[in-house]
Design a protein around this motif. Structure first.
Motif, PDB file in Angstrom:
ATOM      1  N   UNK A  97      16.950 -27.103 -34.756  1.00  0.00           N
ATOM      2  CA  UNK A  97      17.841 -26.080 -34.655  1.00  0.00           C
ATOM      3  C   UNK A  97      19.408 -26.353 -34.481  1.00  0.00           C
ATOM      4  N   UNK A  98      19.485 -27.552 -33.773  1.00  0.00           N
ATOM      5  CA  UNK A  98      20.752 -28.062 -33.252  1.00  0.00           C
ATOM      6  C   UNK A  98      21.410 -28.977 -34.281  1.00  0.00           C
ATOM      7  N   UNK A  99      20.639 -29.134 -35.718  1.00  0.00           N
ATOM      8  CA  UNK A  99      21.391 -29.976 -36.492  1.00  0.00           C
ATOM      9  C   UNK A  99      21.219 -31.351 -36.169  1.00  0.00           C
ATOM     10  N   UNK A 100      20.334 -32.001 -35.338  1.00  0.00           N
ATOM     11  CA  UNK A 100      20.192 -33.194 -34.737  1.00  0.00           C
ATOM     12  C   UNK A 100      18.851 -33.803 -35.374  1.00  0.00           C
ATOM     13  N   UNK A 101      18.860 -34.970 -35.954  1.00  0.00           N
ATOM     14  CA  UNK A 101      17.664 -35.407 -36.507  1.00  0.00           C
ATOM     15  C   UNK A 101      16.716 -35.782 -35.711  1.00  0.00           C
ATOM     16  N   UNK A 102      15.645 -35.520 -35.737  1.00  0.00           N
ATOM     17  CA  UNK A 102      14.583 -35.950 -34.762  1.00  0.00           C
ATOM     18  C   UNK A 102      13.820 -37.201 -35.644  1.00  0.00           C
ATOM     19  N   UNK A 103      13.794 -38.202 -34.996  1.00  0.00           N
ATOM     20  CA  UNK A 103      13.283 -39.602 -35.562  1.00  0.00           C
ATOM     21  C   UNK A 103      11.870 -39.526 -35.582  1.00  0.00           C
ATOM     22  N   UNK A 104      11.041 -38.924 -36.312  1.00  0.00           N
ATOM     23  CA  UNK A 104       9.851 -38.472 -36.309  1.00  0.00           C
ATOM     24  C   UNK A 104       9.330 -37.459 -37.347  1.00  0.00           C
ATOM     25  N   UNK A 105       8.133 -37.176 -37.266  1.00  0.00           N
ATOM     26  CA  UNK A 105       7.735 -35.908 -38.288  1.00  0.00           C
ATOM     27  C   UNK A 105       8.171 -34.644 -37.905  1.00  0.00           C
ATOM     28  N   UNK A 106       8.188 -33.546 -38.697  1.00  0.00           N
ATOM     29  CA  UNK A 106       8.527 -32.115 -38.614  1.00  0.00           C
ATOM     30  C   UNK A 106       7.889 -31.749 -37.317  1.00  0.00           C
ATOM     31  N   UNK A 107       8.412 -30.710 -36.930  1.00  0.00           N
ATOM     32  CA  UNK A 107       7.753 -30.078 -35.755  1.00  0.00           C
ATOM     33  C   UNK A 107       6.476 -29.070 -36.276  1.00  0.00           C
ATOM     34  N   UNK A 108       6.494 -28.811 -37.517  1.00  0.00           N
ATOM     35  CA  UNK A 108       5.349 -28.090 -38.242  1.00  0.00           C
ATOM     36  C   UNK A 108       4.354 -29.100 -38.368  1.00  0.00           C
ATOM     37  N   UNK A 109       4.511 -30.269 -38.904  1.00  0.00           N
ATOM     38  CA  UNK A 109       3.475 -31.451 -38.937  1.00  0.00           C
ATOM     39  C   UNK A 109       3.019 -31.660 -37.515  1.00  0.00           C
ATOM     40  N   UNK A 110       3.894 -31.809 -36.583  1.00  0.00           N
ATOM     41  CA  UNK A 110       3.491 -32.177 -34.931  1.00  0.00           C
ATOM     42  C   UNK A 110       2.404 -31.243 -34.571  1.00  0.00           C
ATOM     43  N   UNK A 111       2.753 -29.861 -34.687  1.00  0.00           N
ATOM     44  CA  UNK A 111       1.799 -28.726 -34.406  1.00  0.00           C
ATOM     45  C   UNK A 111       0.371 -28.947 -35.056  1.00  0.00           C
ATOM     46  N   UNK A 112       0.550 -29.180 -36.143  1.00  0.00           N
ATOM     47  CA  UNK A 112      -0.647 -29.316 -37.068  1.00  0.00           C
ATOM     48  C   UNK A 112      -1.611 -30.165 -36.758  1.00  0.00           C
TER      49      UNK A 112
END
Length: 455
Positions: A97-112
């Protein structure tokens, strides 16, 4: 490539990430708590910013403070390392949301994949074998008793949102079930804020085999072979090696193919690990969980594959394709990693924080690496995990790796705190370990009872 990344972690993994970033020409920002003001990662980074007091919840788990630090320093991406916020989908979503790249999978995949119940359901869809178990969340002891009767004892109780050995109990019969369920549920609620449980048939004894995978945003997914993590105490890994002596060529192809299939099914991006339980008596393996982050034991895989996993993480997060294809990956020799903790194995592994008055880390020769944030004069704070170093060795074969590890541990000298170095030396020298004859029951049922008899 990114100009600057923030490392949302501490200790040896923060140092590891800073070094990888520097070799890629990327600037780094370290965060630290007031207890870590003199920590090595603070000194090595290009910039450092305090994010709160010693307590983790007020510093390394303080999402607002960490994101504010990223904005204030102009960091374009955040590497979470392992532990802390590394598998927190809320944090990953806030980064997006803050346009900062998280070095890892997406939040959606992490939830999954981070929720073990969701992960089981997805693996069933993907055609990856899973252990028989409950279909969804289990909230009450009455539900647990009914499901356990259907599955059959022994069973494993697991926290849906769990990790790090928290919220897990082995149950052999109905008499043990209710107190074990209540204890595991309370532990899960305290550790993760989520008391939802699920139940699986227990594959025990077994080999704990995990497969390292890498994926990019272009849909490429590869594996970097497997690690054997069967030497565990209280569901916490103690020593890891790659490849596993329990796996032959055909089974290795099957288990790594299943891991790639699992990652492809969820369109996985970045580094991750698919963990399996192997029933050696039947040769069958079962999906256990996915770790959506870099692993503590990743250096063992780096030695045998020649791939720098942390650099790949940064490149992939930047939008690059993986630098290697599956056909380019070759495996060479054998690697072993020992975790060195500031703890007293003779006193139930009680943490042993304090000031390091003298330090000599093993060195010399080809195929030896020590990942650590220690230095002479450094005070190990009592607020965080007790791991202070990892010794990783690589040999042309397993025997050479074992001998190299024995030599390295004999040289390892830390004064001022108690460590588990001697414990690791005895473990790596044990005839069963030397022969590769061990499983997940070995440390608790065979090695520790004999070790604790010694004076």
């Amino acid at each position: 490539m990114f100009n600057k990344i923030l490392i949302a972690n501490r200790g040896e993994i923060a140092v590891r990430i800073i070094r990888a970033a520097r070799e890629l020409g990327v600037g780094t920002v370290a965060i630290y708590s007031t207890a870590d003001r003199d920590a090595l990662h603070v000194h090595l980074a290009d910039e450092a910013i305090c994010v709160g007091p010693a307590r983790s919840t007020e510093s390394y788990l303080n999402m607002n403070n960490i994101l504010s630090a990223a904005v204030a320093t102009g960091a374009q991406a955040i590497h979470p390392g392992f532990g802390f916020l590394s598998e927190n989908s809320k944090f990953a979503r806030l980064c997006e949301e803050m346009n900062i790249k998280f070095i890892g999978p997406s939040a959606k995949v992490m939830d999954m994949m981070g929720d073990k119940i969701n992960a089981r359901a997805e693996m069933i869809k993907a055609g990856v074998p899973v252990t028989p178990g409950s279909e969804g969340e289990v909230h009450t002891t009455d539900e647990a008793v009914k499901i356990a009767e259907e599955i059959g004892y022994p069973i494993m109780l697991k926290a849906s949102a769990g990790g790090g050995g928290k919220g897990i109990r082995k149950v052999n019969n109905v008499e043990e079930l209710v107190p074990a369920f209540e204890a595991a549920q309370a532990e899960a609620q305290a550790a993760f804020g989520n008391g939802a449980m699920f139940i699986e048939r227990m594959i025990f004894p077994a080999r704990h085999i995990e497969v390292q995978i890498l994926g990019d945003s272009q849909g490429n997914v590869i594996h970097l072979g497997e690690r054997d993590c069967s030497l565990q105490r209280n569901n916490q890994k103690v020593l890891e090696e790659s490849p596993s002596v329990a796996i032959g060529h055909t089974l290795r192809q099957e288990i790594t193919a299943a891991a790639v299939k699992a990652a492809q099914h969820v369109s996985y991006e970045n580094a991750g690990t698919i963990e399996f339980l192997l029933d050696e008596s039947s040769g069958k393996f079962y999906f256990m969980e996915m770790n959506t982050r870099v692993q503590v034991e990743h250096p063992a895989t780096e030695f045998v594959s020649g791939v720098d996993i942390v650099k790949e993480q940064i490149r992939v997060a930047n939008g690059n394709e993986l630098s290697v294809k599956q056909e380019d990956v070759t495996f060479s020799g054998h690697a072993i990693e020992c975790r060195i903790n500031a703890e007293n194995p003779k006193f139930n592994f009680a943490p042993s924080p304090g000031k390091i008055t003298n330090l000599f880390l093993p060195s010399g020769g080809v195929g030896l690496r020590v990942d650590s944030a220690m230095y002479s004069g450094y005070s190990i704070p009592p607020y965080y995990d007790s791991m202070i170093a990892k010794v990783i060795v690589h040999g042309e074969n397993r025997f050479e790796a074992l001998m190299k590890m024995q030599r390295a541990l004999l040289e390892f000298d830390v004064e001022g705190v108690i460590t588990n170095v001697d414990f690791q030396l005895e473990l790596i020298s044990d005839p069963h370990v030397v022969a590769g004859d061990y499983d997940t029951s070995f440390l608790g049922n065979v090695f520790l009872p004999e070790y604790q008899k010694e004076d």
